[in-house]
Write a protein that holds these residues in place. Structure first.
Motif, mmCIF file in Angstrom:
data_model
loop_
_atom_site.group_PDB
_atom_site.id
_atom_site.type_symbol
_atom_site.label_atom_id
_atom_site.label_comp_id
_atom_site.label_asym_id
_atom_site.label_seq_id
_atom_site.Cartn_x
_atom_site.Cartn_y
_atom_site.Cartn_z
ATOM 1 N N VAL A 120 25.806 42.428 38.664
ATOM 2 C CA VAL A 120 26.827 42.070 37.670
ATOM 3 C C VAL A 120 26.299 40.882 36.872
ATOM 4 C CG1 VAL A 120 29.218 41.350 37.301
ATOM 5 C CG2 VAL A 120 28.655 42.898 39.188
ATOM 6 N N TYR A 132 30.201 44.003 33.776
ATOM 7 C CA TYR A 132 30.201 44.724 35.041
ATOM 8 C C TYR A 132 29.653 46.119 34.732
ATOM 9 C CZ TYR A 132 31.930 46.685 39.438
ATOM 10 O OH TYR A 132 32.033 47.281 40.668
ATOM 11 N N LYS A 136 28.683 51.246 38.708
ATOM 12 C CA LYS A 136 28.658 50.705 40.069
ATOM 13 C C LYS A 136 29.612 51.535 40.918
ATOM 14 C CE LYS A 136 28.354 46.346 41.332
ATOM 15 N NZ LYS A 136 27.102 46.327 42.063
ATOM 16 N N GLU A 138 31.226 50.925 43.754
ATOM 17 C CA GLU A 138 32.334 50.307 44.474
ATOM 18 C C GLU A 138 33.683 50.632 43.841
ATOM 19 O OE1 GLU A 138 28.664 48.182 45.461
ATOM 20 O OE2 GLU A 138 29.566 48.685 43.561
ATOM 21 N N TYR A 141 36.435 45.253 43.598
ATOM 22 C CA TYR A 141 35.545 44.157 43.224
ATOM 23 C C TYR A 141 36.332 42.853 43.223
ATOM 24 C CZ TYR A 141 32.255 41.233 40.653
ATOM 25 O OH TYR A 141 31.405 40.217 40.285
ATOM 26 N N THR A 142 35.722 41.821 43.800
ATOM 27 C CA THR A 142 36.299 40.491 43.793
ATOM 28 C C THR A 142 35.434 39.593 42.935
ATOM 29 O OG1 THR A 142 37.224 40.765 46.010
ATOM 30 C CG2 THR A 142 36.957 38.506 45.211
ATOM 31 N N LEU A 161 36.359 51.784 39.615
ATOM 32 C CA LEU A 161 37.118 50.652 40.148
ATOM 33 C C LEU A 161 38.602 50.975 40.274
ATOM 34 C CD1 LEU A 161 35.592 47.522 38.390
ATOM 35 C CD2 LEU A 161 35.578 48.042 40.826
ATOM 36 N N ILE A 164 40.771 45.215 41.484
ATOM 37 C CA ILE A 164 39.984 44.055 41.069
ATOM 38 C C ILE A 164 40.767 42.800 41.440
ATOM 39 C CG2 ILE A 164 38.865 42.866 39.147
ATOM 40 C CD1 ILE A 164 38.845 45.527 37.634
#
Length: 193
Positions: A120, A132, A136, A138, A141-142, A161, A164
């Motif tokens: 990122v 971002y 990706k 995932e 996301y954090t 995502l 978030i």
């Protein structure tokens, strides 16, 4: 400008040393372009340089490049990974927009303007999340501690995502979560502008 634009069968380019400038949209819509070798005498990738080069799988920005123009890689839909050298100091608007296969934006350690955390892209101080990558894998996301700003278009098109977490963020840019079609949960902290 647009020197090789819309050459759909052009698949490999090797430009000579000594070349110091490329025009806007130089390879725009070269839809089969898959290999590019640029000389070390270039310092800028101009606006829309590889716009809609939909077959380009990866790109390692030459070490001498300092500026990546607006929409430089817009709609490079096969682009999976980009490596930015330590000299890149400026990345234009929409530079990596609609790169649907992009999984990582990597940055050389010595770069003074940007850094990469798990692929990122952030400003060097970590305070602004710049981009971002759309592909990706995932689903959650954090945003890291210390990040205060989500730049314009920073998560745009991140379709995997679902959640978030943006604790600590104080500013959210324009169209930040546009076309995040799987997004189910996001809590906006108090005081966000």
């Amino acid at each position: 400008e647009s020197a090789f634009s819309s050459c759909p069968m052009l698949c490999q380019v090797s430009l000579p040393e000594g070349l110091t400038e490329l025009g806007k949209g130089v390879f725009e819509s070269c839809t089969m372009l898959s290999q590019v070798t640029l000389p070390s005498t270039l310092t800028e990738l101009p606006e829309a340089a590889f716009y809609n080069c939909s077959y380009l799988p990866s790109f390692s920005v030459p070490a001498t490049i300092k500026v990546i123009g607006n929409e430089a890689f817009y709609s490079c839909t096969a682009l999976k990974e980009v490596t930015l050298p330590e000299g890149v100091a400026s990345i234009g608007d929409y530079a990596f927009q609609n790169c649907q296969a992009l999984t990582a934006l990597d940055v050389a350690e010595g770069n003074t303007a940007y850094l990469s955390q798990d692929g990122v892209l952030f400003t060097k101080d970590g305070e602004t999340l710049v981009r971002y990558p759309q592909a990706k894998a995932e689903t959650a996301y954090t945003v890291p501690e210390g990040c205060r700003t989500l730049a314009d278009w920073s998560f745009i098109g991140s379709t995997t995502l679902e959640q978030i977490s943006i604790d600590g963020v104080t500013s959210i840019g324009e169209d930040c979560f546009y076309y995040c079609t799987s997004l189910k949960s996001i809590v906006i902290p108090d005081g966000v502008a």
